[in-house]
Design a protein around this motif. Sequence first.
Motif, PDB file in Angstrom:
ATOM      1  N   ARG A   1       2.771   1.730  17.169  1.00  0.00           N
ATOM      2  CA  ARG A   1       3.072   1.028  15.921  1.00  0.00           C
ATOM      3  C   ARG A   1       3.823   1.914  14.929  1.00  0.00           C
ATOM      4  N   THR A   2       3.482   3.212  14.868  1.00  0.00           N
ATOM      5  CA  THR A   2       4.136   4.124  13.918  1.00  0.00           C
ATOM      6  C   THR A   2       5.618   4.250  14.225  1.00  0.00           C
ATOM      7  N   GLU A   3       5.948   4.450  15.508  1.00  0.00           N
ATOM      8  CA  GLU A   3       7.344   4.595  15.887  1.00  0.00           C
ATOM      9  C   GLU A   3       8.130   3.297  15.636  1.00  0.00           C
ATOM     10  N   ILE A   4       7.506   2.169  15.954  1.00  0.00           N
ATOM     11  CA  ILE A   4       8.193   0.887  15.745  1.00  0.00           C
ATOM     12  C   ILE A   4       8.429   0.642  14.266  1.00  0.00           C
ATOM     13  N   THR A   5       7.469   1.039  13.409  1.00  0.00           N
ATOM     14  CA  THR A   5       7.638   0.888  11.959  1.00  0.00           C
ATOM     15  C   THR A   5       8.806   1.726  11.459  1.00  0.00           C
ATOM     16  N   ASP A   6       8.973   2.929  11.999  1.00  0.00           N
ATOM     17  CA  ASP A   6      10.081   3.796  11.611  1.00  0.00           C
ATOM     18  C   ASP A   6      11.423   3.132  11.962  1.00  0.00           C
ATOM     19  N   ILE A   7      11.507   2.579  13.198  1.00  0.00           N
ATOM     20  CA  ILE A   7      12.733   1.891  13.604  1.00  0.00           C
ATOM     21  C   ILE A   7      12.983   0.683  12.704  1.00  0.00           C
TER      22      ILE A   7
ATOM     23  N   GLY B   1       8.242  -8.087  15.015  1.00  0.00           N
ATOM     24  CA  GLY B   1       7.170  -8.750  15.747  1.00  0.00           C
ATOM     25  C   GLY B   1       6.482  -7.862  16.760  1.00  0.00           C
ATOM     26  N   LEU B   2       7.135  -6.799  17.189  1.00  0.00           N
ATOM     27  CA  LEU B   2       6.506  -5.906  18.178  1.00  0.00           C
ATOM     28  C   LEU B   2       5.234  -5.260  17.634  1.00  0.00           C
ATOM     29  N   LYS B   3       5.155  -5.089  16.330  1.00  0.00           N
ATOM     30  CA  LYS B   3       3.971  -4.424  15.748  1.00  0.00           C
ATOM     31  C   LYS B   3       2.706  -5.242  15.959  1.00  0.00           C
ATOM     32  N   SER B   4       2.859  -6.573  16.005  1.00  0.00           N
ATOM     33  CA  SER B   4       1.677  -7.424  16.180  1.00  0.00           C
ATOM     34  C   SER B   4       1.296  -7.599  17.638  1.00  0.00           C
ATOM     35  N   ASN B   5       2.103  -7.055  18.550  1.00  0.00           N
ATOM     36  CA  ASN B   5       1.822  -7.156  19.986  1.00  0.00           C
ATOM     37  C   ASN B   5       0.839  -6.069  20.379  1.00  0.00           C
ATOM     38  N   SER B   6      -0.320  -6.469  20.903  1.00  0.00           N
ATOM     39  CA  SER B   6      -1.352  -5.483  21.264  1.00  0.00           C
ATOM     40  C   SER B   6      -0.855  -4.486  22.301  1.00  0.00           C
ATOM     41  N   LYS B   7       0.131  -4.907  23.051  1.00  0.00           N
ATOM     42  CA  LYS B   7       0.697  -4.035  24.087  1.00  0.00           C
ATOM     43  C   LYS B   7       1.313  -2.761  23.477  1.00  0.00           C
ATOM     44  N   TYR B   8       1.817  -2.909  22.243  1.00  0.00           N
ATOM     45  CA  TYR B   8       2.485  -1.771  21.590  1.00  0.00           C
ATOM     46  C   TYR B   8       1.663  -1.212  20.428  1.00  0.00           C
ATOM     47  N   LYS B   9       0.399  -1.490  20.444  1.00  0.00           N
ATOM     48  CA  LYS B   9      -0.456  -1.043  19.341  1.00  0.00           C
ATOM     49  C   LYS B   9      -0.379   0.466  19.136  1.00  0.00           C
TER      50      LYS B   9
ATOM     51  N   PHE C   1      11.422  -3.168  26.093  1.00  0.00           N
ATOM     52  CA  PHE C   1      11.984  -4.301  25.366  1.00  0.00           C
ATOM     53  C   PHE C   1      12.595  -3.854  24.039  1.00  0.00           C
ATOM     54  N   ILE C   2      12.016  -2.848  23.434  1.00  0.00           N
ATOM     55  CA  ILE C   2      12.486  -2.385  22.128  1.00  0.00           C
ATOM     56  C   ILE C   2      13.959  -2.026  22.167  1.00  0.00           C
ATOM     57  N   SER C   3      14.416  -1.438  23.311  1.00  0.00           N
ATOM     58  CA  SER C   3      15.809  -1.010  23.398  1.00  0.00           C
ATOM     59  C   SER C   3      16.754  -2.204  23.383  1.00  0.00           C
ATOM     60  N   SER C   4      16.402  -3.313  24.026  1.00  0.00           N
ATOM     61  CA  SER C   4      17.280  -4.493  24.040  1.00  0.00           C
ATOM     62  C   SER C   4      17.407  -5.091  22.647  1.00  0.00           C
ATOM     63  N   TYR C   5      16.336  -5.097  21.851  1.00  0.00           N
ATOM     64  CA  TYR C   5      16.403  -5.600  20.485  1.00  0.00           C
ATOM     65  C   TYR C   5      17.321  -4.723  19.637  1.00  0.00           C
ATOM     66  N   VAL C   6      17.162  -3.407  19.772  1.00  0.00           N
ATOM     67  CA  VAL C   6      17.953  -2.477  18.975  1.00  0.00           C
ATOM     68  C   VAL C   6      19.434  -2.602  19.306  1.00  0.00           C
ATOM     69  N   LEU C   7      19.751  -2.651  20.606  1.00  0.00           N
ATOM     70  CA  LEU C   7      21.156  -2.745  21.019  1.00  0.00           C
ATOM     71  C   LEU C   7      21.788  -4.046  20.507  1.00  0.00           C
TER      72      LEU C   7
ATOM     73  N   MET D   1      21.575 -10.892  13.662  1.00  0.00           N
ATOM     74  CA  MET D   1      20.910  -9.695  13.114  1.00  0.00           C
ATOM     75  C   MET D   1      19.493 -10.030  12.653  1.00  0.00           C
ATOM     76  N   VAL D   2      19.363 -11.170  11.953  1.00  0.00           N
ATOM     77  CA  VAL D   2      18.034 -11.589  11.477  1.00  0.00           C
ATOM     78  C   VAL D   2      17.083 -11.765  12.652  1.00  0.00           C
ATOM     79  N   SER D   3      17.575 -12.423  13.731  1.00  0.00           N
ATOM     80  CA  SER D   3      16.731 -12.678  14.905  1.00  0.00           C
ATOM     81  C   SER D   3      16.253 -11.373  15.526  1.00  0.00           C
ATOM     82  N   GLN D   4      17.183 -10.416  15.708  1.00  0.00           N
ATOM     83  CA  GLN D   4      16.792  -9.143  16.327  1.00  0.00           C
ATOM     84  C   GLN D   4      15.886  -8.338  15.399  1.00  0.00           C
ATOM     85  N   GLU D   5      16.150  -8.401  14.098  1.00  0.00           N
ATOM     86  CA  GLU D   5      15.294  -7.690  13.139  1.00  0.00           C
ATOM     87  C   GLU D   5      13.867  -8.240  13.191  1.00  0.00           C
ATOM     88  N   ASN D   6      13.753  -9.579  13.246  1.00  0.00           N
ATOM     89  CA  ASN D   6      12.426 -10.190  13.336  1.00  0.00           C
ATOM     90  C   ASN D   6      11.733  -9.819  14.637  1.00  0.00           C
ATOM     91  N   SER D   7      12.500  -9.721  15.727  1.00  0.00           N
ATOM     92  CA  SER D   7      11.909  -9.358  17.017  1.00  0.00           C
ATOM     93  C   SER D   7      11.351  -7.947  16.979  1.00  0.00           C
TER      94      SER D   7
END
Length: 772
Positions: free
Chosen positions: A575-581, A564-572, A525-531, A555-561
């Motif tokens: 979290r470091t990589e998502i924070t960098d992005i 929001g991935l950091k709070s998803n337990s699925k991507y716990k 899912f991360i790739s669709s938000y970034v694109l 842009m705001v919507s995708q940035e928030n998405s």
Amino acid sequence: MFSIANRYNVEMFKFSLVFVILLFLLFPASFADATIQRSPAENQYVSNEDFVKFFINTDTLTKVRVICNGESFSDNYLLASSHTINTKQFSSGSEVDCKAEIMNNVSVIIEDYDSSDESILKFHVYSKQPVLTMTDNTIEGSFTAEFDKPKGSQGTYALGEKSFTIKNNGLTPIQTVKITKSGDLISWTTVSQTDISSIPALTKSSEITVKIEIPETAQEKTYQGYIKITSGNAGEKTISFSVRVIYPVEVEITSIKSDIEDMLKAGNSYESKLNIKETMGYKGTGKISVRSSGFPNWMNVGGINDISNINAGGETTLTITVTVPERNIVPGKYYGGVTLSNDYIRDRDSSSYKFNFEIPFPKMSVDKTIFTYTIDPGNTAGEKFRISETEGYTPIEGLGISLTNCKRTTKHGKEESFDGLKNWIQFSGISSYIKRGNSNEVSISINTNKEYGTGEYTCDGKITTNYAGEKTLNVKFILADVSLTETIKNLNKKLENANNYEKNIISPTITLLEKIRTDISSSDFISSYVLSFLISANQINVKDYNEAYKEVENMVSQENSISGLKSNSKYKKYRTEITDIEKNVDVYFKGTVGSLSNHFKYEGDKTKDNNMLLSVEQYNKALELCGKISCGNKEEISNTISELNNKINSYNISIEQNKAKINTLNDEISKLLFIDLFGKIKKYDEVINCYADIINKREKIGGDNKDAEVSFFKTEKSKIEEEKTREVTMSAAGLLITLISILLLSWAFVSGNRTYKKDKENVELVKFLFSK
């Protein structure tokens, strides 16, 4: 003269006298004063042999009318005298209501008296002879003696005390009153008083009580009784009454044997025996009807046909059989009963027997309701589970399994529906009927193929029954193909032509996707938000800044998405990589939006002196964008917007004031005479100046209608200027004509004066010559 005056006075006196007499005739009520008194006076008795008289005192000519019970009695005009009006003799026992009316000669009531005045006009008329009447009579009529206790325990049936009162309704005493009894009930009737020596006028006797007691040996029938009251001088009265004697039949139903339980089991049979007894003992029941109610069709009441006669105090037996079906039975509480009846049996609870029992609802248990599998494409999975009826009373009917809300979610976040039962999922071994206390073993199997490919598949399921309720199922399986090669390839291609901001976002995204390629519980899912974010950012870099402004929300919507991935337990664990992005996205976002905000501020600065509304619009866009990135000049922009809005309001007020002033000046110009040339020119100049001020301020305000409004005001200004020129020309011509007229008049005056003087001299000369 004197005799004429005397005659005049005499005629005026006659006229006045006639006028006064006519005045009294026409309006006597205006001065009338009457007093009315009736005879007999208050609290005296009125006999039906008496005339009722009304005494009237009046001091003026007056017409009086007395009305009693709607009948009118009147007198002619009375003049300052006492007079009597007789009504008539009223019948004995009547209630009379009279009123008096004071009237003028045209029958207009000017004063009246009725029972609310001091002269009471209501009275009752009595007979002078004694009148025998009955009051408070409770003995006359029909009564029922229905024995309500078993034979031998009651002896007699007492109706209770009845009574009556004798009254003398006349004005002379009743002499020698005797009370006697007769009829079928003579021996069972007791009267408290048989002789009364005298009853005074208009008086009641003391209460006379009557007791009636029926022995239980009396036959069932209706008995007649009489009480006769006689007097020496008031005639006689007879009271008649009857008593119907009834011996009731009562039936009592009691259970003598019953194996009907509170809750019955399907397929079992139950029996209950009832004893029926006549309990009063006076007479037999006769033929009894047996009526059942509330029972289902699988219950049987033995002896449902009419029961033959039960002797007084006798009894018989009734059997009820309940056979509960094995299948197709409706659970619930059942209420029923047996009621015995005929013309004699009293409608009491003792003649009815009530049943209540329950066919319990079945209870269903399922040993497993959640099924989760991870399957390689083309493989199968499945297991068995058990559905049971646990209550042990009623079977489960209508068992079925259905799947709903089946959906597939791809690793790219796409969600689509599919038919679970047709695509891969199957249930077998289902029986629509499970015996009470038994169970049914059911199999679930999943047969996959490569039709849909990688993704997560879920279905909500239901186990439904007719009466055992329902249970929810959940089926979930994942097809384990997590290759993200195509996505990573596309990002690498984009990286080749990306700017520095984009590279800082794409590179850590590729690193993250490389880590989750083999993680079947994750997705890309991360790739669709970034694109989506990068596409919106590129839209902002086009020349159309208004379109770029609209893309900021994407842009705001995708940035928030992404955040929001950091709070998803699925991507716990990522979290470091998502924070960098997220950090690099934030840098790109602030830089891009800041640049766009500066553009709109520049546009606002450029137009604030010649198009204030457009300038405010540009500043507002810059201010909104500042709110998204917290830029430093936010307060400066806000203050500039406030100043411009205040200036726009001030200009609009000035424009309206100028319009009002123009209307006033136009009115004043129309009232000025053409000879006041300088006054008119001054006011024309003021109107022209007002239009010039309006045009100047409207051009600076700007807005959609600016050109049309400015054009209109310029046209109006030109009209005024033309009118001013025309007015000046006409006024100058008028002034010239006026001056010429004045000169001509002056010349005529001077010339005429000279001629006058010359003529005068000639006249004087002639006079002189002739005088000689």
